[in-house]
Structures are given as C-alpha cells and as structure tokens.
Design a protein around this motif. Structure first.
Motif, PDB file in Angstrom:
ATOM      1  N   PRO A  77       0.832  -1.216   0.000  1.00 41.17           N
ATOM      2  CA  PRO A  77       0.000   0.000   0.000  1.00 41.17           C
ATOM      3  C   PRO A  77       0.860   1.257   0.000  1.00 41.17           C
ATOM      4  O   PRO A  77       1.818   1.362   0.763  1.00 41.17           O
ATOM      5  CB  PRO A  77      -0.802  -0.129   1.300  1.00 41.17           C
ATOM      6  CG  PRO A  77      -0.845  -1.604   1.574  1.00 41.17           C
ATOM      7  CD  PRO A  77       0.482  -2.129   1.098  1.00 41.17           C
ATOM      8  N   ALA A  78       0.510   2.195  -0.887  1.00 39.20           N
ATOM      9  CA  ALA A  78       1.292   3.425  -1.008  1.00 39.20           C
ATOM     10  C   ALA A  78       1.127   4.326   0.207  1.00 39.20           C
ATOM     11  O   ALA A  78       2.055   5.033   0.603  1.00 39.20           O
ATOM     12  CB  ALA A  78       0.897   4.178  -2.279  1.00 39.20           C
ATOM     13  N   GLU A  79      -0.054   4.306   0.789  1.00 43.30           N
ATOM     14  CA  GLU A  79      -0.350   5.170   1.925  1.00 43.30           C
ATOM     15  C   GLU A  79      -0.568   4.351   3.193  1.00 43.30           C
ATOM     16  O   GLU A  79      -1.040   3.218   3.149  1.00 43.30           O
ATOM     17  CB  GLU A  79      -1.602   6.012   1.646  1.00 43.30           C
ATOM     18  CG  GLU A  79      -1.499   6.897   0.397  1.00 43.30           C
ATOM     19  CD  GLU A  79      -0.444   7.966   0.530  1.00 43.30           C
ATOM     20  OE1 GLU A  79      -0.177   8.407   1.664  1.00 43.30           O
ATOM     21  OE2 GLU A  79       0.122   8.388  -0.503  1.00 43.30           O
ATOM     22  N   GLY A  80      -0.228   4.959   4.315  1.00 42.01           N
ATOM     23  CA  GLY A  80      -0.491   4.328   5.603  1.00 42.01           C
ATOM     24  C   GLY A  80       0.546   3.293   5.993  1.00 42.01           C
ATOM     25  O   GLY A  80       1.346   2.835   5.180  1.00 42.01           O
ATOM     26  N   SER A  81       0.547   2.938   7.254  1.00 45.15           N
ATOM     27  CA  SER A  81       1.496   1.962   7.770  1.00 45.15           C
ATOM     28  C   SER A  81       1.015   0.545   7.499  1.00 45.15           C
ATOM     29  O   SER A  81      -0.182   0.289   7.382  1.00 45.15           O
ATOM     30  CB  SER A  81       1.705   2.166   9.270  1.00 45.15           C
ATOM     31  OG  SER A  81       0.466   2.089   9.949  1.00 45.15           O
ATOM     32  N   VAL A  82       1.966  -0.367   7.383  1.00 45.94           N
ATOM     33  CA  VAL A  82       1.657  -1.782   7.192  1.00 45.94           C
ATOM     34  C   VAL A  82       2.562  -2.609   8.099  1.00 45.94           C
ATOM     35  O   VAL A  82       3.561  -2.104   8.628  1.00 45.94           O
ATOM     36  CB  VAL A  82       1.856  -2.229   5.723  1.00 45.94           C
ATOM     37  CG1 VAL A  82       1.024  -1.380   4.772  1.00 45.94           C
ATOM     38  CG2 VAL A  82       3.330  -2.194   5.332  1.00 45.94           C
ATOM     39  N   VAL A  83       2.211  -3.870   8.256  1.00 47.46           N
ATOM     40  CA  VAL A  83       3.061  -4.821   8.971  1.00 47.46           C
ATOM     41  C   VAL A  83       3.649  -5.774   7.936  1.00 47.46           C
ATOM     42  O   VAL A  83       2.917  -6.573   7.341  1.00 47.46           O
ATOM     43  CB  VAL A  83       2.273  -5.613  10.032  1.00 47.46           C
ATOM     44  CG1 VAL A  83       3.207  -6.578  10.766  1.00 47.46           C
ATOM     45  CG2 VAL A  83       1.600  -4.671  11.019  1.00 47.46           C
ATOM     46  N   PHE A  84       4.949  -5.655   7.674  1.00 48.57           N
ATOM     47  CA  PHE A  84       5.623  -6.597   6.787  1.00 48.57           C
ATOM     48  C   PHE A  84       5.987  -7.841   7.606  1.00 48.57           C
ATOM     49  O   PHE A  84       6.676  -7.740   8.624  1.00 48.57           O
ATOM     50  CB  PHE A  84       6.900  -5.994   6.208  1.00 48.57           C
ATOM     51  CG  PHE A  84       6.683  -4.865   5.237  1.00 48.57           C
ATOM     52  CD1 PHE A  84       6.248  -5.104   3.946  1.00 48.57           C
ATOM     53  CD2 PHE A  84       6.929  -3.542   5.620  1.00 48.57           C
ATOM     54  CE1 PHE A  84       6.054  -4.058   3.050  1.00 48.57           C
ATOM     55  CE2 PHE A  84       6.741  -2.495   4.733  1.00 48.57           C
ATOM     56  CZ  PHE A  84       6.297  -2.754   3.443  1.00 48.57           C
ATOM     57  N   VAL A  85       5.531  -9.001   7.158  1.00 45.69           N
ATOM     58  CA  VAL A  85       5.855 -10.256   7.840  1.00 45.69           C
ATOM     59  C   VAL A  85       6.635 -11.128   6.863  1.00 45.69           C
ATOM     60  O   VAL A  85       6.153 -11.436   5.767  1.00 45.69           O
ATOM     61  CB  VAL A  85       4.577 -10.994   8.296  1.00 45.69           C
ATOM     62  CG1 VAL A  85       4.933 -12.354   8.891  1.00 45.69           C
ATOM     63  CG2 VAL A  85       3.829 -10.155   9.322  1.00 45.69           C
ATOM     64  N   GLY A  86       7.859 -11.502   7.234  1.00 42.40           N
ATOM     65  CA  GLY A  86       8.692 -12.269   6.314  1.00 42.40           C
ATOM     66  C   GLY A  86       9.398 -13.432   6.957  1.00 42.40           C
ATOM     67  O   GLY A  86       9.514 -13.514   8.188  1.00 42.40           O
ATOM     68  N   ASN A  87       9.870 -14.343   6.119  1.00 39.54           N
ATOM     69  CA  ASN A  87      10.758 -15.408   6.595  1.00 39.54           C
ATOM     70  C   ASN A  87      12.156 -14.821   6.771  1.00 39.54           C
ATOM     71  O   ASN A  87      12.461 -13.746   6.255  1.00 39.54           O
ATOM     72  CB  ASN A  87      10.764 -16.586   5.630  1.00 39.54           C
ATOM     73  CG  ASN A  87      11.237 -16.195   4.231  1.00 39.54           C
ATOM     74  OD1 ASN A  87      10.747 -15.230   3.646  1.00 39.54           O
ATOM     75  ND2 ASN A  87      12.184 -16.936   3.683  1.00 39.54           N
TER      76      ASN A  87
END
Length: 240
Positions: free
Chosen positions: A69-79
């Motif tokens: 998403p270009a706007e707003g915060s996100v939670v990146f979850v990765g290995n």
C-alpha cells in the motif's frame, strides 16, 4: 576472500558516513520539521541498504511491489534466512519502516542510534515481561504511522527451510489494525551463512503477496493467522 574484505570495509565506512546526516536529523527536529526528519531517517536507511547490497554484488529480483500500500502503515511479515534480509528489505522496498529486532543489535554503535530514530523496537526473547512491552511498543509505532517489519520465526533459518511462526509477535498484526503484507525471501542465506561467513555474490528473489486485512478474517482464520501467513510465505519461497 577479497570480496568479503571489501564488503566489511564498505560496511564500516558507510556506517561512519551516516554520522554526517545525524546533525541534519536533529536540526529538522529542532525546527519542528517532523516530516523532513522522518524522511531523513528513511532515506539514510534506504540508501545504506542499497550500498551494502551493491558492495556484496547481490542482485535482487523483487516481485509484487504493487501489493505494498502506497499510503499508511503496514506490517511486513517475512521469513528470515540471513542477516542480509535486513539490507534487502531496507534497499528494495522504498517505504519507511521499522524492525522488531533482537536486543543484541542495541549494542552496535551508530547503527543503534539510527535504529532508535527509525523507531525500531528491541526485544529480549528471554525476558517475557520485556517481550510483552516490546510487542506493545510495536503496536504504538504502527498506529503512529510507521510500518513495521517482523520475522515471526524469531531467528535466522540459515537455509531454505522455514521455522514455525511464533504467535506472540503476530499480536502486532492483530492489535494494530494495519494491513499485513507477507514477504517471501529466497536465497539470502547463500550470501554469507552458507559460506562460513564469507560473502558470495548471488541472486536473491523477494516475492510480496497481497496484503491481508486481519479484521476481514473469520474468527477461525484470526486464530490461525500465524499458520495462514507461514503457508502464504512458504508457497512463494524458492530455493535457487
């Protein structure tokens, strides 16, 4: 061997070079220019990541950037295959982000200072009370508008196989209300961990899946969010 020496030389010099930007960051703060201060921290980290990937001659193929998403915060979850995962995410996803990081990183001079300015959160997994406080701080950071990177395995796999995702860290996805973006990282362990610490130029693939909205999931899916995320990421991890 020469590439390894070159990489660590660039690592040290680039960390020292970031100190030039520290007074700038503080001046922006004194002037009340919070947005400029925020961007300063982001771009220092972004270009630092790109410089280190270049020094190691690592080529990154990134797929699915349109899913961020270009706007707003996100939670990146990765290995989490390698220490290089951090450089890959810093230098290849041009979105301001913090990390839920192990407490040992707080001991690294200069790097620790920038991590604080990026609102990174340090977690001591051996201290349950501190871990709970760290998760709560992550939720606060996300609600303040900063994206957060989480590696739910808790430690590097140092290979293509993924460990189990711990439920505790994924409370951030549950409580923050931010979209959860699954990130599958393939091949970073071949850069260093598979070579007894020596740097090897390899090709790395990063696949970003469409975001998951926690509140749109059923109660059963919410209870199994750690499994859903792990399966989504595992489907996109390839051993090259």
């Amino acid at each position: 061997m020469l590439r390894t020496v070159w990489f660590y030389m660039i690592l040290v010099l680039s960390v020292l070079a970031t100190t030039i930007a520290l007074p700038v960051w503080h001046v922006f703060g004194l002037l009340g220019m919070k947005d400029a201060q925020h961007k300063c921290g982001h771009y220092v980290a972004y270009y630092w990541g790109r410089i280190l990937l270049s020094a190691a001659a690592v080529k990154v193929e990134i797929q699915g950037l349109e899913n961020v998403p270009a706007e707003g915060s996100v939670v990146f979850v990765g290995n989490h295959q390698s220490n290089f995962d951090i450089f890959v995410l810093l230098g290849c996803i041009n979105k301001s982000k913090s990390f839920l990081a192990k407490v040992e990183l707080a001991k690294i001079p200069i790097v620790h200072s920038w991590m604080q300015k990026m609102k990174c959160v340090f977690i001591d997994r051996g201290n349950m009370r501190q871990s709970i406080k760290a998760i709560q701080r992550c939720i606060e950071v996300i609600k303040e508008g900063q994206s957060m990177v989480i590696f739910p395995e808790g430690t590097r796999s140092k290979g293509p196989d993924m460990g189990e995702f711990k439920k505790g860290s994924l409370r951030v996805a549950e409580k923050s209300g931010a979209p959860v973006v699954p990130v599958a990282i393939s091949g970073t362990y071949r850069i260093m961990e598979a070579n007894n610490g020596r740097i090897s130029p390899v090709a790395v693939t990063v696949k970003i899946a469409p975001p998951i909205i926690y509140d749109s999931l059923s109660k059963e899916e919410q209870g199994n969010i750690h499994t859903i995320l792990r399966d989504t990421i595992a489907e996109n991890v390839s051993d090259k």
